[in-house]
Design a protein around this motif. Structure first.
Motif, PDB file in Angstrom:
ATOM      1  N   MET A 190       0.756  -1.377   0.040  1.00 21.41           N
ATOM      2  CA  MET A 190       0.034  -0.043   0.079  1.00 21.41           C
ATOM      3  C   MET A 190       0.888   1.287   0.184  1.00 21.41           C
ATOM      4  O   MET A 190       2.067   1.212   0.426  1.00 21.41           O
ATOM      5  CB  MET A 190      -1.081  -0.131   1.319  1.00 21.41           C
ATOM      6  N   GLU A 210     -10.253   0.839  -2.911  1.00 22.29           N
ATOM      7  CA  GLU A 210     -10.593   2.194  -2.277  1.00 22.29           C
ATOM      8  C   GLU A 210      -9.507   2.459  -1.015  1.00 22.29           C
ATOM      9  O   GLU A 210      -9.209   3.799  -1.062  1.00 22.29           O
ATOM     10  CB  GLU A 210     -11.901   1.961  -1.244  1.00 22.29           C
ATOM     11  N   GLU A 211      -8.910   1.634  -0.329  1.00 19.84           N
ATOM     12  CA  GLU A 211      -7.904   1.983   0.641  1.00 19.84           C
ATOM     13  C   GLU A 211      -6.565   2.380  -0.036  1.00 19.84           C
ATOM     14  O   GLU A 211      -6.155   3.454   0.515  1.00 19.84           O
ATOM     15  CB  GLU A 211      -7.466   0.920   1.481  1.00 19.84           C
ATOM     16  N   ARG A 239      -7.059   6.042  -0.976  1.00 20.15           N
ATOM     17  CA  ARG A 239      -7.090   6.892   0.082  1.00 20.15           C
ATOM     18  C   ARG A 239      -5.960   7.069   0.541  1.00 20.15           C
ATOM     19  O   ARG A 239      -5.450   8.408   0.795  1.00 20.15           O
ATOM     20  CB  ARG A 239      -8.053   6.231   1.149  1.00 20.15           C
ATOM     21  N   GLN A 240      -4.912   5.999   0.510  1.00 18.68           N
ATOM     22  CA  GLN A 240      -3.720   6.512   1.082  1.00 18.68           C
ATOM     23  C   GLN A 240      -2.948   7.002   0.046  1.00 18.68           C
ATOM     24  O   GLN A 240      -1.806   7.755   0.236  1.00 18.68           O
ATOM     25  CB  GLN A 240      -2.860   4.984   1.219  1.00 18.68           C
TER      26      GLN A 240
END
Length: 342
Positions: free
Chosen positions: A114, A261-262, A265-266
């Motif tokens: 991520m 989605e994450e 966001r990050q």
């Protein structure tokens, strides 16, 4: 049918099993793969994922090289965007000096985690000039071959020790552009069918690489063998991947829509698109999986498959690689290339 079989490992950590025991199991799998005649054993690179132990694939490769004697060992692959090419060249020159003619340097361009993990890995000073993947991979090749131009900013920096046999360089990807990059560098190429198994895309990429080099790419696939087709499918589960395209132009593959989605966001992005992609998944009895490998070999001229078996249980993975080896490697009709030295 004539093709080699090799393995890709993410050092899976199953629920209820300690990371230390899981890594011991990983080493045992590599040793058994060597006994069975697999050609290569690669480690993927992933960061910040609790159930994957392959955050430093070059370290795992070094350990396996020391615990085996013949099988080729390497990375599938080092995520070059995070690192200085000079350090990668030093590491793999050293490995190739310790284990001549056995080391593979697989390179990928995905982040392997991520955005927060990516930022922690790079820790670049504020305002530092970004370096493109193309610049990094050409610089890496120059360090590995001691061929930096005299006017290069790092001219004179030697990636010591100079190995008697250079590591084999393989670019991992799933696009015509990455195949062209590998071909023009003189590198081998591995198509990531375990991420994107679209047969038309595989065909285009294979044709592109073959037209330039006269050689055939490797093909990575998800393959898992069990006693019955139903049991194999149950253990593998339903594999889905999503290609995320951020409004910034960045593209990445993730496992589900929540991860997409994450990731956005990050990354500080609110607008993004997702596309479901179908990995190449071959799951069933040994003869069923072999028939599918034979079909892909006949369709694309594949000479080597890199097998990813994303099932966490050690006993199940061991049984799978043993069953596949008995069906393909131990069968003289289908293992002609297995016995030919690299």
């Amino acid at each position: 049918m004539a093709y080699r079989l090799s393995l890709l490992d993410k050092a899976l950590i199953p629920p209820g099993v300690s990371p230390a025991q899981s890594l011991e199991n990983t080493i045992a799998l590599a040793q058994r793969a060597e006994e069975l005649g697999y050609h290569r054993y690669w480690f993927a690179e992933h960061h910040g994922i609790a159930n994957l132990g392959s955050s430093a694939p070059e370290t795992l490769a070094a350990f396996v090289l020391a615990r085996t004697s013949r099988i080729r060992v390497g990375t599938g692959g080092v995520m070059l965007q995070h690192y200085a090419p000079y350090k990668v060249a030093e590491t793999f020159n050293l490995l190739s000096t310790l284990a001549p003619a056995r080391v593979d340097l697989g390179i990928g361009r995905a982040p392997g985690g991520m955005p927060q993990a990516t930022r922690a890995l790079r820790s670049a000073p504020a305002g530092a000039k970004p370096v493109s993947f193309a610049e990094k991979i050409h610089e890496l090749e120059a360090f590995l071959t001691a061929s930096l131009p005299e006017d290069h900013e790092f001219a004179g920096a030697l990636a010591a020790p100079q190995a008697p046999t250079a590591p084999e360089r393989i670019l991992l990807g799933s696009s015509v552009e990455s195949a062209e990059t590998a071909a023009h560098l003189g590198w081998s190429y591995c198509y990531a069918g375990h991420f994107d198994g679209d047969p038309d895309r595989i065909g285009r990429v294979f044709e592109t690489y073959r037209a330039i080099t006269g050689r055939t790419p490797l093909l990575a696939v998800v393959a898992f063998v069990a006693g019955t087709d139903a049991e194999a499918r149950r253990l593998v589960g339903t594999l889905k991947l999503y290609r995320v395209r951020l409004s910034t132009g960045q593209t990445v593959n993730v496992g589900d829509l929540a991860m997409a989605e994450e990731f956005a966001r990050q990354s500080g992005v609110s607008e993004y698109e997702t596309e479901e992609v179908t990995p190449s998944v071959l799951a069933g009895t040994a003869d069923h999986v072999r028939a599918e490998l034979d079909r892909l070999h006949a369709l694309h001229g594949v000479e080597e498959f890199i097998v990813d078996s994303p099932v966490p249980g050690f006993a199940e993975r061991l049984a799978s690689l043993e069953g596949l080896a008995r069906e393909v490697i131990a069968n003289p009709r289908s293992n002609i290339l297995q016995t030919i030295p690299a």
